[in-house]
Enzyme design. Structure first.
Site, PDB file in Angstrom:
ATOM      1  N   ALA A 119      86.750  43.609 141.136  1.00  0.00           N
ATOM      2  CA  ALA A 119      88.184  43.368 141.002  1.00  0.00           C
ATOM      3  C   ALA A 119      88.746  42.644 142.223  1.00  0.00           C
ATOM      4  CB  ALA A 119      88.907  44.696 140.818  1.00  0.00           C
ATOM      5  N   HIS A 120      89.939  42.138 142.039  1.00  0.00           N
ATOM      6  CA  HIS A 120      90.675  41.502 143.135  1.00  0.00           C
ATOM      7  C   HIS A 120      91.037  42.553 144.188  1.00  0.00           C
ATOM      8  CE1 HIS A 120      91.212  38.591 139.884  1.00  0.00           C
ATOM      9  NE2 HIS A 120      91.429  37.691 140.836  1.00  0.00           N
ATOM     10  N   GLY A 121      90.966  42.145 145.441  1.00  0.00           N
ATOM     11  CA  GLY A 121      91.307  43.046 146.535  1.00  0.00           C
ATOM     12  C   GLY A 121      90.366  44.233 146.585  1.00  0.00           C
ATOM     13  N   ASP A 162      88.558  43.515 136.439  1.00  0.00           N
ATOM     14  CA  ASP A 162      89.974  43.858 136.313  1.00  0.00           C
ATOM     15  C   ASP A 162      90.715  42.987 135.305  1.00  0.00           C
ATOM     16  OD1 ASP A 162      89.774  41.629 138.022  1.00  0.00           O
ATOM     17  OD2 ASP A 162      91.185  42.394 139.503  1.00  0.00           O
ATOM     18  N   PRO A 221      86.648  37.255 139.128  1.00  0.00           N
ATOM     19  CA  PRO A 221      85.545  38.227 139.013  1.00  0.00           C
ATOM     20  C   PRO A 221      84.963  38.289 137.597  1.00  0.00           C
ATOM     21  CG  PRO A 221      87.316  39.164 140.309  1.00  0.00           C
ATOM     22  CD  PRO A 221      87.849  37.886 139.716  1.00  0.00           C
TER      23      PRO A 221
END
Length: 142
Positions: free
Chosen positions: A8-10, A64, A70
């Site tokens: 996922a992002h972050g 996500d 991703p």
């Protein structure tokens, strides 16, 4: 043993795993990959590939966002490596991660991946304020 990669992002994937572990205890077959602001498609692709290669087991990649980097990187790697037993699903949420944790060792990977989109409909609920139906008839209260 089936494996899960949360990507996922972050730092969402890492925190999602930590939250799931509050309920399930240590999830040794769950792995996380963070996609940081300074990284690009090549970096995330490399991270996912290295993790897939190291696991070398049937793996569900749970991303996500549909169409996010991703997710796209995961799909591209699955297409490049048809010899590996991999499934990719997007729409990561804590209820779905918990569902995966509950069944990861009990169901075939394809079955788990196929069930997630249907389960997503059951995990989003809206609270609606409805007027209470208060009965004021004293006979019914006794």
């Amino acid at each position: 043993m089936n494996q899960v990669i949360l990507v996922a992002h972050g730092r969402l994937a890492t925190e999602m795993k930590k939250s799931a572990e509050m309920l399930f205890g240590e999830l040794t077959n769950f792995h996380t990959i963070e996609f940081l602001e300074t990284e690009g498609l090549d970096t995330i692709s490399q991270k996912i590939f290295q993790k897939m290669k190291a696991l070398n087991q049937p793996t569900l990649i749970f991303a996500d966002l549909f169409g996010g980097t991703p997710f796209n990187a995961s799909c591209a790697l699955v297409l490049k490596h048809p010899e590996l037993e991999l499934e990719v699903v997007s729409g990561m949420s804590l209820p779905l991660v918990l569902e995966i944790a509950a069944v990861i060792d009990q169901q075939p990977l394809k079955e788990i991946a196929s069930s997630l989109p249907m389960l997503a409909n059951d995990t989003v609920k809206q609270f609606k304020r409805e007027p209470l139906n208060i009965n004021t008839d004293e006979e019914e209260l006794e």
